[in-house]
Write an enzyme that holds these catalytic residues in place. Structure first.
Site, PDB file in Angstrom:
ATOM      1  N   HIS A 197      69.488  52.697  33.400  1.00 30.77           N
ATOM      2  CA  HIS A 197      70.602  53.429  33.952  1.00 30.77           C
ATOM      3  C   HIS A 197      72.019  52.851  33.862  1.00 30.77           C
ATOM      4  O   HIS A 197      72.925  53.729  33.912  1.00 30.77           O
ATOM      5  CB  HIS A 197      70.109  52.984  35.773  1.00 30.77           C
ATOM      6  CG  HIS A 197      69.227  53.530  35.996  1.00 30.77           C
ATOM      7  ND1 HIS A 197      68.763  54.597  36.174  1.00 30.77           N
ATOM      8  CD2 HIS A 197      67.687  52.450  36.527  1.00 30.77           C
ATOM      9  CE1 HIS A 197      67.746  55.138  36.759  1.00 30.77           C
ATOM     10  NE2 HIS A 197      67.091  53.518  37.199  1.00 30.77           N
ATOM     11  N   CYS A 242      63.306  59.558  35.664  1.00 31.11           N
ATOM     12  CA  CYS A 242      62.278  60.712  35.235  1.00 31.11           C
ATOM     13  C   CYS A 242      61.211  61.386  34.732  1.00 31.11           C
ATOM     14  O   CYS A 242      60.792  60.132  35.374  1.00 31.11           O
ATOM     15  CB  CYS A 242      62.209  60.645  33.229  1.00 31.11           C
ATOM     16  SG  CYS A 242      61.962  61.342  32.139  1.00 31.11           S
ATOM     17  N   CYS A 247      61.352  58.976  26.818  1.00 26.19           N
ATOM     18  CA  CYS A 247      60.542  59.823  26.750  1.00 26.19           C
ATOM     19  C   CYS A 247      61.996  60.784  25.215  1.00 26.19           C
ATOM     20  O   CYS A 247      63.042  60.333  25.394  1.00 26.19           O
ATOM     21  CB  CYS A 247      60.737  61.031  27.564  1.00 26.19           C
ATOM     22  SG  CYS A 247      62.557  61.585  27.757  1.00 26.19           S
ATOM     23  N   CYS A 275      64.971  61.698  27.383  1.00 23.68           N
ATOM     24  CA  CYS A 275      65.571  60.437  27.869  1.00 23.68           C
ATOM     25  C   CYS A 275      66.343  59.522  26.370  1.00 23.68           C
ATOM     26  O   CYS A 275      67.692  58.229  26.137  1.00 23.68           O
ATOM     27  CB  CYS A 275      65.068  59.544  28.906  1.00 23.68           C
ATOM     28  SG  CYS A 275      64.756  60.076  30.021  1.00 23.68           S
ATOM     29  N   HIS A 288      64.298  49.751  31.564  1.00 22.31           N
ATOM     30  CA  HIS A 288      64.336  50.733  32.313  1.00 22.31           C
ATOM     31  C   HIS A 288      66.080  50.901  33.110  1.00 22.31           C
ATOM     32  O   HIS A 288      66.856  51.420  33.364  1.00 22.31           O
ATOM     33  CB  HIS A 288      63.641  50.838  34.344  1.00 22.31           C
ATOM     34  CG  HIS A 288      63.704  51.471  34.989  1.00 22.31           C
ATOM     35  ND1 HIS A 288      63.196  52.911  35.251  1.00 22.31           N
ATOM     36  CD2 HIS A 288      64.508  51.411  35.874  1.00 22.31           C
ATOM     37  CE1 HIS A 288      63.136  53.586  35.778  1.00 22.31           C
ATOM     38  NE2 HIS A 288      63.851  52.523  36.071  1.00 22.31           N
ATOM     39  N   GLU A 289      66.230  49.077  33.234  1.00 20.22           N
ATOM     40  CA  GLU A 289      67.600  49.229  34.567  1.00 20.22           C
ATOM     41  C   GLU A 289      68.316  48.767  33.652  1.00 20.22           C
ATOM     42  O   GLU A 289      69.729  50.008  33.289  1.00 20.22           O
ATOM     43  CB  GLU A 289      67.665  47.022  34.955  1.00 20.22           C
ATOM     44  CG  GLU A 289      66.489  47.271  36.413  1.00 20.22           C
ATOM     45  CD  GLU A 289      67.069  48.286  37.565  1.00 20.22           C
ATOM     46  OE1 GLU A 289      67.529  49.031  37.232  1.00 20.22           O
ATOM     47  OE2 GLU A 289      65.930  48.869  38.047  1.00 20.22           O
ATOM     48  N   CYS A 328      58.105  57.789  30.846  1.00 21.63           N
ATOM     49  CA  CYS A 328      58.813  57.543  30.335  1.00 21.63           C
ATOM     50  C   CYS A 328      59.155  55.979  30.343  1.00 21.63           C
ATOM     51  O   CYS A 328      58.780  55.771  32.076  1.00 21.63           O
ATOM     52  CB  CYS A 328      59.530  58.473  30.644  1.00 21.63           C
ATOM     53  SG  CYS A 328      61.367  58.929  30.016  1.00 21.63           S
TER      54      CYS A 328
END
Ligand SMILES: [Zn+2]
Ligand SMILES: [Zn+2]
Length: 181
Positions: free
Chosen positions: A135, A142, A166, A169, A131-132, A147
């Protein structure tokens, strides 16, 4: 693999965090080589004694100047992080920047008085790290709760979402990975 690197840095001694599995899992997602780059001291000035927490921005600042051939840098730490306005954060990134940080403090079942579950712990670490890093590769949050770029307000959100992107993304990530950013 493109020959480019993602560097992993421990704040404190990364060997004590039990994250040996992480490079392999991240390589599978980003198709970049992931390598341990060393350890940095905890940013002591960011410690808030009354909360027992560290201000997360200080970790990004410490990572930003780190030398080396790394396209991206992920810091990992055992200590609990927060930003003003939020009681805690699992991690923090500069959107489209070079650096991000993840705290594993709240990802361990033991934090909630539960028996350790290595499979669950590893999956949470992978999700927060992906996740990070997502970014830093310009992805925003999202709306799809499955996701990995869905915002985790609490651990249940993290446990609900998958380790993957997803289709929307994933496409955006692949465009960014192929570009120069
Ligand atoms: Zn986020
Ligand atoms: Zn998504």
């Amino acid at each position: 693999m493109t020959g480019e690197l993602i560097g992993l840095l421990g704040f404190g001694d990364a060997r004590r965090m039990g994250l040996e599995f992480l490079p392999r899992r991240l390589e599978g997602v980003f198709c970049l080589e992931v390598r341990w780059a060393g350890n940095l001291p905890l940013p002591v000035r960011a410690y808030r004694r009354f909360q027992g927490q560290y201000l997360a921005f200080a970790f990004l600042e410490a990572l930003e100047g780190f030398p080396g051939p790394y396209r991206r840098i992920l810091g990992v730490t055992e200590v609990d992080l927060y930003v003003p306005g939020l009681n805690f954060v699992f991690g923090l990134a500069r959107q489209g920047g070079r650096c991000c940080v993840v705290s594993v403090a709240r990802l361990r079942p033991a934090f909630y008085g539960l028996p350790h579950d290595e499979v669950v712990f590893r999956s949470r670490v992978v999700k927060e790290a992906v996740h990070e890093l997502g970014h830093t590769f310009c992805l925003s949050h999202c709306p799809n709760p499955q996701c990995v770029m869905h915002f985790s307000n609490c651990l249940a959100d993290t446990d609900r979402k998958s380790e993957g992107f997803c289709p929307k993304c994933r496409r955006a990530l692949d465009e960014c990975l192929l570009g120069q950013l």
